[in-house]
Design a protein around this motif. Structure first.
Motif, PDB file in Angstrom:
ATOM      1  N   ARG A 326      40.518 -26.477  96.222  1.00  0.00           N
ATOM      2  CA  ARG A 326      40.659 -25.935  94.879  1.00  0.00           C
ATOM      3  C   ARG A 326      41.081 -24.467  94.922  1.00  0.00           C
ATOM      4  O   ARG A 326      41.879 -24.017  94.094  1.00  0.00           O
ATOM      5  CB  ARG A 326      39.362 -26.089  94.101  1.00  0.00           C
ATOM      6  N   ILE A 330      44.428 -23.023  93.117  1.00  0.00           N
ATOM      7  CA  ILE A 330      44.374 -21.942  92.130  1.00  0.00           C
ATOM      8  C   ILE A 330      45.347 -20.837  92.507  1.00  0.00           C
ATOM      9  O   ILE A 330      46.072 -20.290  91.655  1.00  0.00           O
ATOM     10  CB  ILE A 330      42.940 -21.408  92.010  1.00  0.00           C
ATOM     11  N   LEU A 368      40.076 -22.017  84.918  1.00  0.00           N
ATOM     12  CA  LEU A 368      39.916 -22.629  86.240  1.00  0.00           C
ATOM     13  C   LEU A 368      39.176 -21.705  87.197  1.00  0.00           C
ATOM     14  O   LEU A 368      38.375 -22.154  88.024  1.00  0.00           O
ATOM     15  CB  LEU A 368      41.291 -22.979  86.813  1.00  0.00           C
TER      16      LEU A 368
END
Length: 455
Positions: A326, A330, A368
């Motif tokens: 992740r 990002i 996010l």
């Protein structure tokens, strides 16, 4: 128009294929040569991983340039310009320096000197900034000394920005690939949209750079089987800088005035390259921001700006609870947003929809970033629709789950020949870097590591 696109696609595929096919043998060579440094305090990975991936990337660079030099349209780039040869010369020097650093280690100041020499070699062969387009002033011609100093500074900044961000599996190669794709769109529009031949080398450089990164990514995604090392990160940083120098300092803004049909249209087209430093800073804004923050942070602590630490942006993403994959995604998102946003704005900076879209996507990116700060819980009636970690564990089921887990734990302990340890006495796994990420305890891989050491 279709023929050049096919030739660019062929160059991209050849570069990616050669890089991909070479990476496997290079990995075996790196293991045999002992280019597997010990785990350092700032490293994220938990197992020794071979470096020297830059060897395969340099092979892809040479293959891509070789193929392009024999294609009908792209060979004119080699006939009309010496910039591809200048790039290859500088890339060879920086690649050799990186290989030496990956195997034996090179002092930071020596590497800085080598980067300046590689940039100087490119300048001597014609790859340099000749003028600066400044809004309100016009085109400002640079003296040879000014052009050399600005070019060297731009190359060194870009190389170190890419090198600093190379901290997670697949991060540097993916971010540079995104930047190269945006750069290709801009340079291709300059060449075939306005017929400016001086933008042709930058278009070729960006395609080759995309191929190098795409070919290496399958081997470098988490969990990485090989790292590009300094031989790769400095190489792709130099190729990116060469494209920025070529399209920024070689394209004549006055010629663009004629091709674009007027001063206003030319001004719109030249928005990202008003000042030469803006283009590479826009294309790789995230690595450069990381570089600046690292220098400020280390200087504030009284350390050398080249002293390694665990304060980079990707380290912070892991510490606040993002998983390895992740965190990488990002960083990809922000790189794509900034790079393609700049290209879209240069194409039509009068459209408010582009600005609103960038603002909206930035808001999504901030959400996010903050996701690990809170743990959402689904309502009771919807628990069957969500993963188990988002469900509310009923108090009555907790002891039963613990009882069910005890025999399994005892069985594992019995197989290992040791006594079963009570669940509540086990050492908890810390949250953040080793907890909510994909790089926790790797003790289950001990046997595999021993097996791999014999190769």
């Amino acid at each position: 128009m279709g023929q050049p696109v096919r030739e660019y696609l062929l160059t991209l595929c050849v570069t990616a294929a050669v890089t991909y096919l070479l990476t496997g043998p290079v990995r075996k060579f790196a293991i045999a040569a002992g280019a597997m440094p010990e785990i350092r305090a700032r490293d994220v990975h938990r197992e020794p991983t071979p470096r020297l991936g830059g060897i395969a990337m340099f092979g892809g660079l040479c293959a891509g340039l070789l193929v392009a030099s024999h294609l009908t349209n792209l060979k004119t780039v080699f006939e009309n310009s010496n910039e591809p040869r200048a790039l290859l010369s500088g890339a060879a020097l920086i690649w050799i320096l990186g290989v030496l650093d990956d195997k034996w280690g090179v002092d930071a100041l020596v590497k800085l000197g080598g980067q300046m020499i590689a940039a100087g070699v490119m300048v001597l062969q014609g790859l340099t900034i000749l003028w600066i387009p400044i809004p309100g002033v016009g085109t400002v011609s640079l003296t040879p000394m000014q052009g050399t100093l600005l070019t060297v500074a731009l190359v060194v900044i870009t190389i170190n920005a890419v090198n600093f961000v190379d901290g997670l599996d697949g991060l540097a190669s993916g971010m540079v690939c995104i930047a190269a794709a945006a750069f290709f769109m801009y340079a291709y529009r300059m060449w075939f949209g306005y017929g400016i031949e001086a933008a042709a080398p930058a278009t070729l450089f960006s395609v080759v750079l995309m191929g190098m990164c795409l070919g290496f990514l399958p081997h470098n995604m988490h969990p990485a089987r090989i790292f590009m090392g300094d031989s790769g990160s400095m190489l792709i940083g130099l190729v990116m800088a060469a494209g920025a120098v070529s399209v920024t300092g070689q394209v004549d803004p006055d010629l663009l005035n004629v091709k674009a049909g007027g001063l206003r249209e030319a001004t719109h087209a030249m928005v990202p390259v008003y000042i030469p430093l803006l283009l590479p800073l826009t294309i790789i804004a995230v690595p450069v921001a990381d570089l600046i923050l690292a220098i400020v942070r280390r200087t504030w602590k009284g350390q050398s700006p080249f002293a390694a630490d665990r304060g980079h942006l990707h380290h912070r993403l892991l510490e606040i609870g993002h998983s390895h994959s992740r965190a990488v995604l990002i960083m990809y998102f922000w790189s794509a947003l900034i790079a393609f946003g700049a290209v879209a704005y240069s194409a039509n900076n009068a459209s408010m929809w582009i600005v609103l879209g960038i603002v909206l996507l930035s808001a999504v990116g901030l959400v996010l970033l903050l996701l690990p700060r809170f743990t959402p819980r689904a309502p009771l009636w919807a628990e069957w629709m969500v993963p188990p970690r988002y469900r509310r564990l009923a108090p009555a089921t907790a002891p039963a789950a613990a009882a069910d887990a005890t025999p399994a734990a005892a069985g594992v302990a019995a197989d290992d020949g040791s006594a079963a340890e009570p669940e509540e006495e086990r050492e908890p796994v810390p949250a953040g870097l080793h907890g909510a990420t994909a790089i926790g305890d790797r003790s289950r891989f001990v046997g595999r590591r021993k097996a791999d050491s014999h190769h």
